[in-house]
Design a protein around this motif. Structure first.
Motif, PDB file in Angstrom:
ATOM      1  N   LEU A  84       0.811  -1.220   0.000  1.00 22.57           N
ATOM      2  CA  LEU A  84       0.000   0.000   0.000  1.00 22.57           C
ATOM      3  C   LEU A  84       0.845   1.271   0.000  1.00 22.57           C
ATOM      4  CD1 LEU A  84      -2.834  -1.018   2.470  1.00 22.57           C
ATOM      5  CD2 LEU A  84      -3.037  -0.632  -0.006  1.00 22.57           C
ATOM      6  N   THR A  85       2.084   1.174   0.482  1.00 25.67           N
ATOM      7  CA  THR A  85       2.930   2.365   0.554  1.00 25.67           C
ATOM      8  C   THR A  85       3.809   2.552  -0.679  1.00 25.67           C
ATOM      9  OG1 THR A  85       4.703   1.181   1.700  1.00 25.67           O
ATOM     10  CG2 THR A  85       3.010   2.213   3.077  1.00 25.67           C
ATOM     11  N   GLN A  86       3.751   1.634  -1.635  1.00 24.84           N
ATOM     12  CA  GLN A  86       4.606   1.711  -2.814  1.00 24.84           C
ATOM     13  C   GLN A  86       3.926   2.501  -3.928  1.00 24.84           C
ATOM     14  OE1 GLN A  86       7.789   0.508  -2.759  1.00 24.84           O
ATOM     15  NE2 GLN A  86       7.223   0.091  -0.640  1.00 24.84           N
ATOM     16  N   ASP A  87       4.665   3.394  -4.552  1.00 22.04           N
ATOM     17  CA  ASP A  87       4.150   4.117  -5.714  1.00 22.04           C
ATOM     18  C   ASP A  87       4.591   3.449  -7.014  1.00 22.04           C
ATOM     19  OD1 ASP A  87       2.655   6.204  -6.887  1.00 22.04           O
ATOM     20  OD2 ASP A  87       4.489   7.343  -7.265  1.00 22.04           O
ATOM     21  N   ASP A  88       5.710   2.726  -6.970  1.00 19.94           N
ATOM     22  CA  ASP A  88       6.176   2.000  -8.153  1.00 19.94           C
ATOM     23  C   ASP A  88       5.236   0.811  -8.387  1.00 19.94           C
ATOM     24  OD1 ASP A  88       8.551   1.490 -10.127  1.00 19.94           O
ATOM     25  OD2 ASP A  88       8.108  -0.453  -9.181  1.00 19.94           O
ATOM     26  N   LEU A  89       4.681   0.720  -9.582  1.00 20.27           N
ATOM     27  CA  LEU A  89       3.652  -0.277  -9.876  1.00 20.27           C
ATOM     28  C   LEU A  89       4.162  -1.704  -9.716  1.00 20.27           C
ATOM     29  CD1 LEU A  89       0.771  -0.725 -10.756  1.00 20.27           C
ATOM     30  CD2 LEU A  89       1.494  -0.485 -13.123  1.00 20.27           C
ATOM     31  N   LYS A  90       5.318  -2.013 -10.275  1.00 16.24           N
ATOM     32  CA  LYS A  90       5.834  -3.376 -10.177  1.00 16.24           C
ATOM     33  C   LYS A  90       6.254  -3.726  -8.753  1.00 16.24           C
ATOM     34  CE  LYS A  90       7.225  -3.911 -14.964  1.00 16.24           C
ATOM     35  NZ  LYS A  90       8.338  -4.190 -15.880  1.00 16.24           N
ATOM     36  N   ARG A  91       6.768  -2.777  -8.030  1.00 14.08           N
ATOM     37  CA  ARG A  91       7.135  -3.021  -6.628  1.00 14.08           C
ATOM     38  C   ARG A  91       5.882  -3.293  -5.799  1.00 14.08           C
ATOM     39  NH1 ARG A  91      11.827   0.291  -3.909  1.00 14.08           N
ATOM     40  NH2 ARG A  91      12.794  -0.797  -5.640  1.00 14.08           N
ATOM     41  N   ARG A  92       4.800  -2.556  -6.083  1.00 15.82           N
ATOM     42  CA  ARG A  92       3.537  -2.797  -5.378  1.00 15.82           C
ATOM     43  C   ARG A  92       3.032  -4.211  -5.657  1.00 15.82           C
ATOM     44  NH1 ARG A  92      -1.586   1.214  -5.000  1.00 15.82           N
ATOM     45  NH2 ARG A  92      -0.012   2.381  -3.879  1.00 15.82           N
ATOM     46  N   LEU A  93       3.124  -4.622  -6.905  1.00 12.79           N
ATOM     47  CA  LEU A  93       2.702  -5.981  -7.250  1.00 12.79           C
ATOM     48  C   LEU A  93       3.577  -7.029  -6.561  1.00 12.79           C
ATOM     49  CD1 LEU A  93       1.937  -5.550 -11.049  1.00 12.79           C
ATOM     50  CD2 LEU A  93       0.283  -5.870  -9.206  1.00 12.79           C
ATOM     51  N   ALA A  94       4.864  -6.754  -6.456  1.00 11.59           N
ATOM     52  CA  ALA A  94       5.778  -7.700  -5.809  1.00 11.59           C
ATOM     53  C   ALA A  94       5.455  -7.863  -4.327  1.00 11.59           C
ATOM     54  CB  ALA A  94       7.217  -7.239  -5.995  1.00 11.59           C
ATOM     55  N   TYR A  95       5.232  -6.761  -3.623  1.00  8.88           N
ATOM     56  CA  TYR A  95       4.886  -6.867  -2.199  1.00  8.88           C
ATOM     57  C   TYR A  95       3.523  -7.533  -2.012  1.00  8.88           C
ATOM     58  CZ  TYR A  95       8.826  -4.303  -0.264  1.00  8.88           C
ATOM     59  OH  TYR A  95      10.079  -3.931   0.141  1.00  8.88           O
ATOM     60  N   SER A  96       2.608  -7.282  -2.912  1.00 12.37           N
ATOM     61  CA  SER A  96       1.322  -7.953  -2.861  1.00 12.37           C
ATOM     62  C   SER A  96       1.495  -9.462  -3.036  1.00 12.37           C
ATOM     63  CB  SER A  96       0.408  -7.404  -3.965  1.00 12.37           C
ATOM     64  OG  SER A  96      -0.754  -8.184  -4.081  1.00 12.37           O
ATOM     65  N   THR A  97       2.412  -9.847  -3.901  1.00 12.85           N
ATOM     66  CA  THR A  97       2.692 -11.268  -4.108  1.00 12.85           C
ATOM     67  C   THR A  97       3.250 -11.899  -2.841  1.00 12.85           C
ATOM     68  OG1 THR A  97       3.095 -10.903  -6.453  1.00 12.85           O
ATOM     69  CG2 THR A  97       3.988 -12.922  -5.505  1.00 12.85           C
ATOM     70  N   VAL A  98       4.135 -11.198  -2.156  1.00 12.16           N
ATOM     71  CA  VAL A  98       4.680 -11.701  -0.889  1.00 12.16           C
ATOM     72  C   VAL A  98       3.542 -11.966   0.092  1.00 12.16           C
ATOM     73  CG1 VAL A  98       6.047 -11.066   1.150  1.00 12.16           C
ATOM     74  CG2 VAL A  98       6.936 -10.620  -1.147  1.00 12.16           C
ATOM     75  N   SER A  99       2.618 -11.032   0.187  1.00 12.83           N
ATOM     76  CA  SER A  99       1.492 -11.181   1.092  1.00 12.83           C
ATOM     77  C   SER A  99       0.610 -12.374   0.691  1.00 12.83           C
ATOM     78  CB  SER A  99       0.663  -9.894   1.097  1.00 12.83           C
ATOM     79  OG  SER A  99      -0.449 -10.042   1.929  1.00 12.83           O
ATOM     80  N   GLN A 100       0.326 -12.503  -0.586  1.00 15.54           N
ATOM     81  CA  GLN A 100      -0.535 -13.581  -1.044  1.00 15.54           C
ATOM     82  C   GLN A 100       0.107 -14.956  -0.874  1.00 15.54           C
ATOM     83  OE1 GLN A 100      -3.819 -13.268  -1.959  1.00 15.54           O
ATOM     84  NE2 GLN A 100      -3.458 -11.191  -1.204  1.00 15.54           N
ATOM     85  N   VAL A 101       1.403 -15.049  -1.115  1.00 14.27           N
ATOM     86  CA  VAL A 101       2.102 -16.319  -0.891  1.00 14.27           C
ATOM     87  C   VAL A 101       2.056 -16.679   0.593  1.00 14.27           C
ATOM     88  CG1 VAL A 101       4.361 -17.458  -0.974  1.00 14.27           C
ATOM     89  CG2 VAL A 101       3.535 -16.177  -2.949  1.00 14.27           C
ATOM     90  N   SER A 102       2.063 -15.688   1.450  1.00 14.49           N
ATOM     91  CA  SER A 102       1.957 -15.942   2.886  1.00 14.49           C
ATOM     92  C   SER A 102       0.588 -16.503   3.249  1.00 14.49           C
ATOM     93  CB  SER A 102       2.240 -14.667   3.678  1.00 14.49           C
ATOM     94  OG  SER A 102       3.565 -14.255   3.441  1.00 14.49           O
TER      95      SER A 102
END
Length: 97
Positions: free
Chosen positions: A21-39
Motif C-alpha cells: 500500500l505504501t509503494q508508488d512503483d507499480l511493479k514493486r507494489r505488485l511484488a509486495y502484494s505477491t509476498v502477502s498472497q504467498v503468505s
C-alpha cells in the motif's frame, strides 16, 4: 498445526500488505502484494487440514495466473505509455465508460 510457521505467515501477510500500500512503483507494489498472497498460501498449508491445503493449492494457481497477467499489464503500460508509478495512472482508462 505448525504454530511458528502460521504466526510467521500472519506477520508476513500484514507486512507485505502494508508495504504494498505504501509503494508508488507499480511493479514493486505488485511484488509486495505477491509476498502477502504467498503468505496466505503458507498459512493455509500450516493449518494442516485437507480443506486448507486444497484451498492453498487453488489460491496458488489463481494467484499465479492473476499476478502474471498484472505484471504483463504493468509492463505494457511502461512500454507503451511510459508509466511506472501508480500515481501516474489517473486517466489511463479515460476512454472506458
Amino acid at each position: 498445526m505448525l504454530l511458528p510457521l502460521a504466526v510467521l505467515a500472519g506477520i508476513t501477510i500484514v507486512y507485505g500488505s502494508v508495504r504494498a500500500l505504501t509503494q508508488d512503483d507499480l511493479k514493486r507494489r505488485l511484488a509486495y502484494s505477491t509476498v502477502s498472497q504467498v503468505s496466505y498460501i503458507v498459512l493455509g498449508v500450516a493449518l494442516l487440514s485437507v480443506v486448507s491445503t486444497t484451498a492453498s493449492v487453488a489460491h496458488l494457481v489463481h494467484q499465479g495466473l492473476m499476478k502474471i497477467t498484472l505484471f504483463f499489464c504493468a509492463g505494457a503500460l511502461a512500454e507503451t505509455l511510459g508509466l511506472h508509478r501508480v500515481s501516474e495512472l489517473r486517466g489511463v482508462g479515460g476512454g472506458c465508460r
